[in-house]
Write an enzyme that holds these catalytic residues in place. Structure first.
Site, PDB file in Angstrom:
ATOM      1  N   TYR A  40     -37.380  37.397  -9.347  1.00 17.69           N
ATOM      2  CA  TYR A  40     -38.433  36.466 -10.013  1.00 17.69           C
ATOM      3  C   TYR A  40     -38.676  36.650 -11.531  1.00 17.69           C
ATOM      4  O   TYR A  40     -39.378  37.790 -11.449  1.00 17.69           O
ATOM      5  CB  TYR A  40     -39.551  36.034  -9.092  1.00 17.69           C
ATOM      6  N   SER A  41     -38.494  36.156 -12.359  1.00 20.04           N
ATOM      7  CA  SER A  41     -39.222  36.151 -13.762  1.00 20.04           C
ATOM      8  C   SER A  41     -40.754  36.215 -13.725  1.00 20.04           C
ATOM      9  O   SER A  41     -41.266  35.402 -12.904  1.00 20.04           O
ATOM     10  CB  SER A  41     -38.679  35.134 -14.572  1.00 20.04           C
ATOM     11  N   CYS A  58     -33.888  29.833 -19.799  1.00 20.57           N
ATOM     12  CA  CYS A  58     -34.126  30.515 -18.905  1.00 20.57           C
ATOM     13  C   CYS A  58     -34.198  29.451 -17.737  1.00 20.57           C
ATOM     14  O   CYS A  58     -35.101  28.155 -18.224  1.00 20.57           O
ATOM     15  CB  CYS A  58     -35.429  31.285 -18.796  1.00 20.57           C
ATOM     16  N   GLU A  76     -31.170  34.146 -19.711  1.00 19.34           N
ATOM     17  CA  GLU A  76     -31.181  34.552 -18.204  1.00 19.34           C
ATOM     18  C   GLU A  76     -31.458  33.405 -17.290  1.00 19.34           C
ATOM     19  O   GLU A  76     -32.321  32.529 -17.350  1.00 19.34           O
ATOM     20  CB  GLU A  76     -32.638  35.405 -17.917  1.00 19.34           C
ATOM     21  N   TYR A 111     -29.961  31.546 -13.438  1.00 22.15           N
ATOM     22  CA  TYR A 111     -29.993  31.942 -12.033  1.00 22.15           C
ATOM     23  C   TYR A 111     -29.487  30.777 -11.018  1.00 22.15           C
ATOM     24  O   TYR A 111     -29.255  29.509 -11.604  1.00 22.15           O
ATOM     25  CB  TYR A 111     -31.275  32.483 -11.253  1.00 22.15           C
TER      26      TYR A 111
END
Length: 355
Positions: free
Chosen positions: A145-146, A313, A353, A355
C-alpha cells in the site's frame, strides 16, 4: 493546554484532552480545531498527541520533528521483511468518503513508533492475520500500500504512517484494515519502492500528479510536504498539479485538504477533478482522468518539454486510456510519442506505480 474536542466519529462525545504545544513558523495557531465529517481525523495515542489531518494546518506550516529524518544517509528500504515483519499498532480508522460513494474508503493511521521510517512515495507491506488458504499453516501474502503521509506522519512526530484503503469484497487485507480498531496490531514490512520518490533537488520543479481513487495516496504525502510542513531542506516554490479521477463528488479523497492548498498557494498548486458519474467529456461520454489530461494537453506537453515530472498512481486499467490519449495528442503535435516517452524515462521524468 487543555481543549474540548469531539472524540466520536459523529462528534457527539466530548472530552478534555491535554495537548502538547504545537509551533508554527508563520502564523499563530488557534486552539479551536474545526473538524467536519470528512476531515475529522482526531486520534489520541499513548503520547498524548493529536493526529491532525486536514483543515487546521492548511494555512500555517507546521514544525516537524525529529529533523534527523531529513538527513538519512540513504533511502530507507526493506527494513522489515515478510519473514520478520514489524508489529505496529492501529491508531485510528476513518471513513473518508460520503454516503453516495460506491464502496468504503478509509484513512488508516498506524503507529510504528519511529522504527519503520520511510520517504514520501514509498509503500508499506501489510500481512493480514490468519492463514493463507492456498498454503495451510503459512501466513497471508504481503499486500503493498502506498503511504499517504509524509515521513513525519499525521502527528508530525515521525512515529506514524497513514494508508488510504478501499474496502474490497472479499479482500482479506482491505477488510482487515478498514475494520480495524484503535489498539489492534498490524504486521508491516518495508518500506519499499524508489519509483515514486519525490525529487527534491530542484524546489522550483513542476510535478504533474495523476491518480484514480486511492492512487492519490502518495500525492497527499507530496503535497503535505510541499504546503503543510515546515521542513528545513525543502522549500517548495514550483508547481504541483493534481489530476484526480473518481466516480462522484462523494468519492473525492482529501478534497478539503487539497482545496485548502488551492486557496493558500494559487501560484503553486493546480487541482483538477474528473467525476465519471457526474461529468461529461467533450464527446458526451463519461469524464475520466485521461479526458482531463487531453483538455490540458498543450500545457502539459510544454511543461514536460521544460523538465516537469509526471506521476501515475492507481489501478492498472487507467494506463491504456492515458497512454492512448498522450499518443494521440503527440501525433497531433507532429511528435512521436514513443520517442518522447523514451526521452522522459531517460530523463527520469516518468514515474508509474499501478496495481
Amino acid at each position: 493546554m487543555s481543549i474540548a474536542l469531539p472524540t466520536g466519529i459523529d462528534g457527539s462525545s466530548r472530552s478534555m484532552i491535554k495537548v502538547q504545544s504545537i509551533s508554527f513558523t508563520e502564523k499563530s495557531w488557534s486552539p479551536l480545531l474545526r473538524l467536519d465529517s470528512k476531515s475529522r481525523s482526531l486520534s489520541v495515542n499513548k503520547r498524548s498527541t493529536i493526529c491532525m489531518s486536514l483543515q487546521q494546518a492548511s494555512r500555517s506550516k507546521v514544525a516537524v520533528t525529529p529533523l534527523e529524518l531529513e538527513y538519512p544517509k540513504e533511502t530507507p528500504l526493506n527494513l522489515y521483511r515478510p519473514k520478520e515483519p514489524y508489529t505496529a499498532t492501529i491508531v485510528s480508522v476513518e471513513r473518508i468518503v460520503g454516503p453516495q460513494a460506491p464502496g468504503e474508503t478509509c484513512h488508516i493511521v498506524i503507529d510504528h513508533d519511529g522504527n519503520v521510517p520511510y520517504w514520501e512515495g514509498q509503500s508499506y507491506g501489510v500481512i493480514p492475520p490468519g492463514e493463507n488458504p492456498k498454503k495451510p499453516g503459512a501466513p497471508h501474502n504481503v499486500r503493498l500500500y502506498s503511504i499517504a503521509s509524509t515521513r513525519y506522519g499525521d502527528s508530525f512526530d515521525g512515529k506514524t504512517a497513514s494508508l488510504c484503503e478501499k474496502k474490497i469484497l472479499p479482500g482479506v487485507c482491505s477488510n482487515f484494515l478498514c475494520n480495524a480498531k484503535p489498539g489492534d496490531k498490524v504486521k508491516i514490512t518495508g518500506p519499499s519502492g524508489k519509483v515514486m520518490l519525490l525529487p527534491e533537488d530542484d524546489p522550483k520543479a513542476t510535478h504533474i500528479m495523476i491518480a484514480t481513487g486511492t492512487g492519490v495516496a502518495p500525492y497527499r504525502g507530496y503535497l503535505r510536504r510541499m504546503f503543510m510542513e515546515n521542513v528545513p531542506n525543502f522549500k517548495f516554490d514550483g508547481l504541483a498539479w493534481l489530476f484526480l479521477g473518481v466516480a462522484n463528488s462523494d468519492s473525492l479523497l482529501y478534497d478539503e485538504e487539497f482545496t485548502g492548498y488551492l486557496k493558500d498557494y494559487p501560484e503553486n498548486f493546480k487541482y483538477d477533478k474528473a467525476l465519471s458519474r457526474e461529468e461529461k467529456n467533450k464527446k458526451g461520454g463519461k469524464m475520466y482522468v485521461q479526458d482531463k489530461i487531453e483538455e490540458y494537453s498543450d500545457e502539459i506537453f510544454k511543461l514536460l518539454d521544460n523538465g516537469a515530472h509526471i506521476y501515475f498512481c492507481g489501478l492498472k486499467g487507467m494506463m491504456p486510456g492515458i497512454q492512448d490519449t498522450l499518443k494521440r495528442v503527440a501525433e497531433e503535435r507532429g511528435e512521436s510519442w514513443e520517442q518522447k516517452l523514451t526521452q522522459l524515462r531517460k530523463n527520469k521524468q516518468w514515474h508509474v506505480e499501478v496495481y
